[in-house]
Design an enzyme around this catalytic site. Structure first.
Site, mmCIF file in Angstrom:
data_model
loop_
_atom_site.group_PDB
_atom_site.id
_atom_site.type_symbol
_atom_site.label_atom_id
_atom_site.label_comp_id
_atom_site.label_asym_id
_atom_site.label_seq_id
_atom_site.Cartn_x
_atom_site.Cartn_y
_atom_site.Cartn_z
ATOM 1 N N ARG A 112 38.188 6.769 19.599
ATOM 2 C CA ARG A 112 36.843 6.197 19.767
ATOM 3 C C ARG A 112 36.575 5.249 18.607
ATOM 4 N NH1 ARG A 112 32.528 10.285 19.386
ATOM 5 N NH2 ARG A 112 33.947 11.522 18.081
ATOM 6 N N HIS B 43 49.579 16.141 15.532
ATOM 7 C CA HIS B 43 48.952 17.110 16.425
ATOM 8 C C HIS B 43 47.749 17.805 15.792
ATOM 9 C CE1 HIS B 43 53.207 18.421 15.309
ATOM 10 N NE2 HIS B 43 52.466 18.816 14.304
ATOM 11 N N ALA C 210 49.129 22.444 1.832
ATOM 12 C CA ALA C 210 48.563 23.000 3.068
ATOM 13 C C ALA C 210 47.468 23.999 2.742
ATOM 14 C CB ALA C 210 49.660 23.671 3.874
#
Length: 431
Positions: free
Chosen positions: A312, A341, A401
């Site tokens: 968008r 992903h 992470a």
């Protein structure tokens, strides 16, 4: 049979008053032909009225072949002069309740007005249907080919109207309804009366109900797709591909089944779109879009998007990889960025060659305002990282992470911000 002593006195030629010097000289030529004929024919005659024009000629029952040829010359010279005068067109466009109905990227009326934008007509009107019906005669010109068209028939082509005008001239028809016996759309030469003649053609199909909208939609869709196929676009299955009339697709692009392209979208040569929705977006050469939803965005050359990605207001650089279940909103990704992903990138700018790990969230909204996140080039953002905007991450930074970043990160630095793992031994009760 009517007996006369002078053929010249029995010949009557009714000619429309010329509006140009060209027609004036043609009229003189007709008179000369008639005078010549009067000197050659003085026999009993019968009346013959041509159907092709408003001219009456008294024809002899025993004309010679040469005399008959002279009559034909008069007739066709008149037809030619008639054609010259009637080359003036007067077009009246009728606005109906369905004129502004949107269909395949445009309003119904826009298709017709575009088609006739270059039509050779100095006079033209756009009037509402009720106004036209109240004063229909006021919109016709006596010395012109009057064309009345409703603006709810987007299939109508200029060439179709011109073909029927030529047919009317050839057949001597002066008034013809278009589409139905009681249709408003018509072609009328001068002030000729209605002759009860009408023609049916797919071009005259109007939108006036859900059923006719469906019919027009599918005919128009096929026409648009056929044009792209003719131009070299590879469309595998017309039945499951939908392309607005406003979309530009270059030759060599491939549109696979279950794709829909809307608005001012552009698809460059070599691009491939499969089972995706694209609106007001650009997909550049050799970019691949699979099973994705793209709005107000740009996908640069050799980038891949999907499956199941959403863009968008996104700017995706060359050779980027936007994978499954990734949403990019109002963000710019430079060349070579990978978000493979399960990530959300909102109100951000991400530098060249940066890797956005699985589950990374750009936290752009604080409950009241949206804030921007800036990430430098060649960064590594580990899985399940939260970037709390506003925040800046420098070039070549490494974020471990699971880190929640609340402060700026400098160039080349390593950042880790998670709870230290604490592992304890527990005694489980024996079963």
């Amino acid at each position: 049979m009517h007996a006369v002593t002078d053929v010249a006195s029995a010949i009557k030629v009714e000619i429309i008053i010329a509006t140009s010097f060209s027609f004036f000289f043609l009229s003189i030529s007709i008179s000369l032909f008639i005078v010549s004929l009067s000197n050659r024919c003085n026999t009993p005659c019968r009346k013959y009225i041509t159907k092709n024009c408003n001219i009456q000629i008294i024809m002899s029952a025993n004309f010679t072949k040469r005399q008959f040829v002279w009559l034909l010359k008069i007739k066709y010279l008149y037809l030619f002069s008639y054609s010259v005068v009637m080359e003036k067109y007067n077009i009246v466009f009728i606005e109906t309740p369905f004129s502004k109905k949107s269909i395949l990227g445009r309003r119904a009326e826009d298709f017709i007005l575009r088609e006739f934008a270059s039509f050779d007509s100095k006079d033209g009107y756009i009037v509402k249907e009720a106004v036209y019906k109240d004063a229909e005669g006021d919109y016709f010109m006596p010395n012109a080919i009057n064309i009345v068209l409703t603006l709810d028939a987007p299939l109508l082509r200029r060439s179709t109207v011109e073909d029927f005008v030529s047919l009317m001239r050839h057949k001597g028809i002066s008034s013809m309804r278009l589409g139905a016996r009681d249709a408003i759309s018509r072609i009328r030469i001068g002030n000729a009366p209605d002759e009860g003649i009408f023609v049916k053609d797919a071009d005259f199909l109007k939108i006036d109900s859900a059923k006719t909208y469906n019919m027009v939609y599918n005919l128009l869709k096929d026409r648009i797709l056929d044009a792209h196929l003719t131009n070299g676009v590879d469309i595998v299955d017309k039945a499951t591909v939908f392309v607005d009339d406003t979309v530009l697709i270059e030759a060599g692009a491939q549109i696979l089944p279950f794709s829909r392209l809307e608005g001012n979208s552009v698809v460059k040569s070599g691009a491939r779109i499969s089972a995706s929705f694209v609106r007001n977006s650009v997909v550049e050469s050799c970019a691949l879009v699979d099973y994705s939803h793209i709005v107000d965005s740009c996908v640069r050359a050799n980038a891949t998007v999907g499956p199941f990605a959403r863009l968008r207001g996104a700017q995706i650089g060359e050779h980027c990889r936007i994978g499954d279940f990734v949403e990019i909103k109002a963000s710019k990704l430079m060349d070579g960025v990978k978000a493979s992903h399960l990530s959300y990138v909102g109100d951000a700018e991400v530098g060249e060659g940066t890797n956005v790990g699985c589950g990374t969230v750009f936290c752009n909204y604080d409950g009241k305002d949206k804030h921007k996140t800036t990430v430098g080039s060649k960064c590594f953002i580990g899985a399940n990282t939260n970037l709390i905007a506003p925040v800046v991450v420098g070039d070549n930074a490494f974020i471990a992470a699971g880190t929640t970043v609340t402060r700026d990160v400098g160039d080349g630095s390593f950042t880790i911000g998670r709870v230290r793992q604490d592992t304890k031994t527990i005694n489980r009760p024996q079963a």
